[in-house]
Write an enzyme that holds these catalytic residues in place. Structure first.
Site, PDB file in Angstrom:
ATOM      1  NE  ARG A 109      -8.866  -0.729  -9.323  1.00 35.92           N
ATOM      2  CZ  ARG A 109      -8.164  -0.052 -10.214  1.00 35.92           C
ATOM      3  NH1 ARG A 109      -8.564   1.151 -10.580  1.00 35.92           N
ATOM      4  NH2 ARG A 109      -7.079  -0.569 -10.754  1.00 35.92           N
TER       5      ARG A 109
ATOM      6  CB  CYS B 249      -0.920   0.012   1.214  1.00 36.22           C
ATOM      7  SG  CYS B 249      -1.980   1.472   1.309  1.00 36.22           S
TER       8      CYS B 249
ATOM      9  CG  HIS C 176      -0.376  -4.547  -7.208  1.00 33.47           C
ATOM     10  ND1 HIS C 176      -1.259  -3.689  -6.588  1.00 33.47           N
ATOM     11  CD2 HIS C 176      -0.430  -4.237  -8.524  1.00 33.47           C
ATOM     12  CE1 HIS C 176      -1.819  -2.907  -7.496  1.00 33.47           C
ATOM     13  NE2 HIS C 176      -1.324  -3.221  -8.677  1.00 33.47           N
TER      14      HIS C 176
ATOM     15  N   GLY D 182      -3.292  -7.225  -9.920  1.00 35.56           N
ATOM     16  CA  GLY D 182      -3.085  -5.977 -10.639  1.00 35.56           C
ATOM     17  C   GLY D 182      -3.694  -5.975 -12.022  1.00 35.56           C
TER      18      GLY D 182
END
Length: 350
Positions: free
Chosen positions: A237, A103, A174, A215
């Site tokens: 997402r 993050c 990621h 990702g």
């Protein structure tokens, strides 16, 4: 730990996971995602060690057992504090504890954890080792491929070498750099280029290690392609905004001989949970905000979202709002919010 989680990282089968996402993957979101897929590995939002040691542990750690298998992601950089919190997480009944090394937000930079830890691979190894010593559940690592001016090939390998020595049970990568200065957290999810090939090479170098990729993955077709190269896929997402994508995961990724659940079946299956939470005093909007993309692309979907967003926030809103929204899909209006709509969700929906 569930029997399923014990088998997660033995390389015997692929793993599909929904990524930890701040403000999104709370317990209500996870409970809904579990209705859609029995096998998907779910993650909490990142929880900092300070929040657990000094804050309201019940609020941060309580979850419904129906969510399992579910992993708890920790943010922190002090091995002793991380070990203490990992023990709490195990005692609470989680199936896995994961260390956030990816993050890039200002919050984590101020605390010198998250993606900042890519610059301190030895410390990350010490953190993983301390957590491994404290618990018997899997301890996993989620990282970037580097930060700022780091050379990704070198940065990722340095980090991986340390966490493997420490005994990490899995590594989720990621496949983008994070820029600690100059890009917002949102831009860090889109602007740095993806390098899937680097993650594939990492897996080739470590055939006996669970390597998962994250990702920019938006479809199950992409998921299946990645699973030809690595052990797991973590979707963020896309899974949140289009939750019905999860309805095919058990069949397509895990080989389950079961039909995909429909949107109507999913909402009906989730209603008992909503009722239970309403009886506890939870506001309807806190629960239903995670359901807005359920009917994406279906006639009446826009009307469904409008009802769920405008009516669920009202004082005293109850299950009748959900029933009203479902009726709008089964009997869509002609024109306006009930009309057929193009693929995708409008910008006002979220």
């Amino acid at each position: 730990m569930t029997e399923q989680t014990k088998k997660l990282y033995d390389l015997a089968q692929p793993v599909f996971a929904v990524a930890p996402m701040l403000d999104w993957t709370d317990r209500h979101c996870r409970s809904y995602h579990r209705v859609l897929s029995r096998n998907t590995l779910l993650y909490t939002e990142m929880i900092t060690t300070g929040a657990l040691i000094h804050g309201d542990r019940d609020r941060h750690l309580n979850f419904d057992r129906s969510e399992q298998p579910v992993a708890c992601q920790l943010g922190g950089s002090d091995p002793k504090a991380l070990a203490e919190c990992a023990k709490m997480i195990e005692e609470w009944g989680y199936d896995e504890v994961n260390l956030n090394v990816g993050c890039p937000s200002d919050r984590v930079q101020n605390g010198s954890f998250g993606a900042c830890l890519m610059l301190q691979p030895q410390l990350v190894g010490e953190c993983i080792a301390a957590m491994k010593d404290a618990v018997s559940i899997p301890v996993t690592t989620k990282c970037r491929i580097g930060v700022d001016e780091q050379e990704p090939e070198e940065a990722l390998r340095a980090l991986v070498d340390e966490v493997l020595k420490a005994g990490t049970d899995a590594i989720w990568v990621h496949a983008r750099k994070a820029w600690l200065q100059g890009l917002s957290p949102k831009e860090n999810r889109d602007v740095p280029p993806l390098d899937y090939e680097l993650v594939y090479r990492l897996k080739e170098e470590h055939p006996d290690v669970f390597i998962g990729i994250n990702g920019g993955i938006a479809t199950l077709e992409e998921t299946e392609t990645h699973l030809g190269k690595v052990n797991g896929v973590m979707m963020g997402r896309a899974a949140y905004h289009s939750p019905m994508l999860l309805a095919s995961v058990d069949r397509r990724i895990y080989g389950a001989d079961t039909p995909d659940i429909s949107a109507e079946e999913a909402v009906n299956a989730y209603i008992p949970y909503i009722v239970k939470e309403l009886e506890k005093g939870t506001k309807l909007s806190q629960i239903t905000r995670h359901m807005l993309g359920t009917y994406q692309g279906v006639p009446g979907a826009r009307h469904f979202r409008r009802i769920m967003t405008t009516e669920a926030v009202k004082t005293g809103a109850g299950i009748e709002v959900v029933e009203q929204a479902m009726a709008a899909v089964s009997q869509p209006k002609v024109g306006g919010f009930g009309a057929d709509e193009p693929e995708g969700i409008g910008a006002t929906a979220f």
